[in-house]
Motif scaffolding. Structure first.
Motif, PDB file in Angstrom:
ATOM      1  N   GLY A   1     -38.434  -9.289-110.881  1.00  0.00           N
ATOM      2  CA  GLY A   1     -38.768  -7.976-111.141  1.00  0.00           C
ATOM      3  C   GLY A   1     -38.142  -7.406-112.518  1.00  0.00           C
ATOM      4  N   SER A   2     -36.858  -7.872-112.908  1.00  0.00           N
ATOM      5  CA  SER A   2     -36.415  -7.472-114.186  1.00  0.00           C
ATOM      6  C   SER A   2     -37.362  -8.352-115.407  1.00  0.00           C
ATOM      7  CB  SER A   2     -34.879  -8.036-114.158  1.00  0.00           C
ATOM      8  OG  SER A   2     -34.934  -7.805-115.648  1.00  0.00           O
ATOM      9  N   ALA A   3     -37.535  -9.255-114.913  1.00  0.00           N
ATOM     10  CA  ALA A   3     -38.504 -10.199-116.080  1.00  0.00           C
ATOM     11  C   ALA A   3     -39.923  -9.699-116.065  1.00  0.00           C
ATOM     12  CB  ALA A   3     -38.458 -11.738-115.521  1.00  0.00           C
ATOM     13  N   VAL A   4     -40.487  -9.607-114.892  1.00  0.00           N
ATOM     14  CA  VAL A   4     -41.818  -9.188-115.082  1.00  0.00           C
ATOM     15  C   VAL A   4     -41.861  -7.640-115.225  1.00  0.00           C
ATOM     16  CG1 VAL A   4     -43.774  -8.526-113.435  1.00  0.00           C
ATOM     17  CG2 VAL A   4     -42.733 -10.753-113.151  1.00  0.00           C
ATOM     18  N   GLY A   5     -42.731  -7.224-116.400  1.00  0.00           N
ATOM     19  CA  GLY A   5     -42.705  -5.736-116.686  1.00  0.00           C
ATOM     20  C   GLY A   5     -43.681  -5.472-117.601  1.00  0.00           C
ATOM     21  N   LEU A   6     -43.603  -4.541-118.437  1.00  0.00           N
ATOM     22  CA  LEU A   6     -44.609  -4.415-119.466  1.00  0.00           C
ATOM     23  C   LEU A   6     -44.980  -5.271-120.361  1.00  0.00           C
ATOM     24  CD1 LEU A   6     -43.600  -0.616-120.173  1.00  0.00           C
ATOM     25  CD2 LEU A   6     -45.573  -1.182-118.935  1.00  0.00           C
ATOM     26  N   GLY A   7     -43.890  -6.002-120.638  1.00  0.00           N
ATOM     27  CA  GLY A   7     -44.018  -7.126-121.586  1.00  0.00           C
ATOM     28  C   GLY A   7     -44.911  -8.367-120.790  1.00  0.00           C
TER      29      GLY A   7
END
Ligand code: PHE
Length: 475
Positions: free
Chosen positions: A19-25
């Motif tokens: 969850g931290s890794a997957v984001g707007l990036g």
């Protein structure tokens, strides 16, 4: 001393870390950077970087956190006196990112509200305006942007205040599977639009020209994207690592997180780019905010009532992804704060004062970024003048968001990652990481490969990326 509580289950840990890794990036950065960097050629470079640097730094951070059982700031101090100060960079990086990230999260909430408004035909809908007009209005209205940015920050703060188990783990364990389901719906819709195939071709047909013309540029973009997308060198993986149990296989976890993150980047590309091409706006695929906030809104608006349902699903999923990332950023300094209280034997330990203070601090920077409206409202101008002596800075970025991004993603992240590799490879030695991975009869089968990467390959490649950034920075 009172026991320090971590994640309840391995699934919870994995969902929080992914969850931290997957984001707007992923949803927005990855597709357009891939398009710009020559599609498959960029992907190839990204994958190599993720394998020899990303996974290596990720494992180092997870192991450092679990070995010391401490937050990012004191974890470095616990293993090395010479590199102890590196830990202090982590909360700074995390807070800087949190401030502009929340501004973007705020825009996403605004678009969610907009689509709900459109669906029910209320006056806070788009009222038939084009995506470009809606976006121009959204950014020009600095006050409104600040309100939405603050709503996003408040949501982040509430989840973090509820605790590692009751807040972060619970939110991510429900949110991440839900996000995947929503993403599947959007991909199906986007790829069945007429003309969508061109978007997929744009992503997957290799074009090596960008590599030949500007290899350093592509390496720099892919490198920055990798650190940001994997949440590295911001203390997140150290903090989350400190919340996992000794029986978990850290090397396997690191690889799983990297693979999931890359997969979501690709899937997001398959959701976003075909839609942009189907609309006949391929040039928007190359742009940052325009892609998410103008082109896609036009796609949804052009589909009739059902389009707004897809709009709600899409912006809803972006908000979920962004929140799972922002809570991890805030948790980095909060963990430091609460660990200190615990060390002092503070009986009335509470999370919320820490959450409140840090949210206010980061919220102030977020408000400035929102008020600046991506540079359109001139809040950046006085600073531009101030920096005019250092000529190139204004040329490199022309708004608050770019400035904060450049400072964190461009400089602090590669610097932190480089120092972490040097510390692990040469000071505390890779054997320390091996010993941590091999707890409770786990085997570290790829240790030799890891050792070569952390001592030689990763530091060399990261130094190259950092050098590229600094050169671009000062022109
Ligand atoms: N990885 C997040 C993304 O891709 C951003 C992030 C950076 C999260 C640093 C935590 C720390 O959007």
């Amino acid at each position: 001393m009172e026991e320090r509580k971590g994640f309840r289950s391995y699934f919870g840990f994995l969902m929080a870390a992914v969850g931290s890794a997957v984001g707007l990036g992923n949803i927005w950065g990855f597709p357009f950077k891939m398009g710009k960097g020559g599609g498959f050629a960029f992907l190839l470079i990204y994958l190599v970087l993720a394998a020899v640097c990303g996974a290596v730094v990720m494992l180092g951070e997870l192991a450092l956190g679990r070995k010391t059982g401490q937050n990012a700031v004191t974890a470095y101090r616990a293993v090395s006196s010479r590199f102890g100060w590196v830990g202090a960079l982590a909360p700074v990086t995390a807070m800087l990112i949190l401030s502009f990230y929340s501004a973007l999260g705020g825009y996403c909430i605004r678009y969610l509200v907009l689509n709900v408004g459109c669906l029910f035909g209320t006056e806070w809908g788009a009222n038939g305006l084009s995506g470009a007009t809606v976006f121009a209005e959204a950014t020009a209205d600095g006050g409104m942007a600040v309100v939405y940015g603050m709503i996003f920050m408040a949501l982040t703060a509430v989840i973090v205040a509820l605790g590692v188990r009751g807040g972060i783990e619970r939110f991510c364990s429900v949110g991440m599977p839900l996000l995947m389901a929503m993403l599947a719906v959007i991909i199906l819709r986007a790829c069945t639009l007429p003309g969508a195939a061109a978007g997929l071709r744009f992503m997957f047909v290799p074009d090596f020209t960008p590599l030949r013309e500007d290899f350093m540029g592509v390496l720099r973009t892919a490198g920055g994207q990798m650190f940001f997308s994997l949440s590295l060198a911001a203390g997140v993986m150290i903090t989350y690592g400190s919340y996992t149990e000794k029986k978990q296989h850290l090397a396997r976890s690191a690889v799983t997180i990297v693979l999931c993150d890359t997969a979501v980047g690709l899937l997001a590309g398959m959701a976003v780019l075909p839609a942009a091409f189907a609309l006949g706006a391929p040039e928007s695929a190359m742009q940052g905010p325009a892609l998410l906030f103008i082109t896609l809104q036009d796609v949804f608006s052009g589909m009739g009532q059902m389009g707004f349902v897809f709009g709600i699903i899409f912006y809803g999923l972006v908000i979920l992804a962004a929140l799972a990332s922002s809570v991890s950023m805030l948790e980095v300094p909060v963990a430091y704060w609460t660990d200190r209280q615990r060390q002092k034997g503070d009986k009335k330990r509470r999370r919320w004062p820490a959450v409140l203070c840090l949210t206010v601090l980061s919220g102030a920077l977020c408000a400035i970024t929102c008020a600046d409206g991506l540079g359109g409202n001139g809040v950046w101008v006085p600073f531009q003048r101030f920096f005019a002596g250092a000529e190139k800075i204004p040329a490199f970025c022309d708004c608050w968001l770019d400035f904060l991004d450049m400072l964190s993603e461009g400089l602090l992240m590669p610097l932190g990652a480089l120092l972490t590799c040097v510390m692990i490879g040469w000071v505390i030695k890779p054997e320390t990481i091996r010993a941590e991975v091999e707890q409770e009869d786990n085997r570290f089968k790829t240790y030799r490969f890891y050792r070569i990467c952390v001592r030689y390959i990763a530091p060399a490649v990261i130094a190259l990326i950092l050098w590229g950034q600094i050169r671009a920075f000062f022109g």
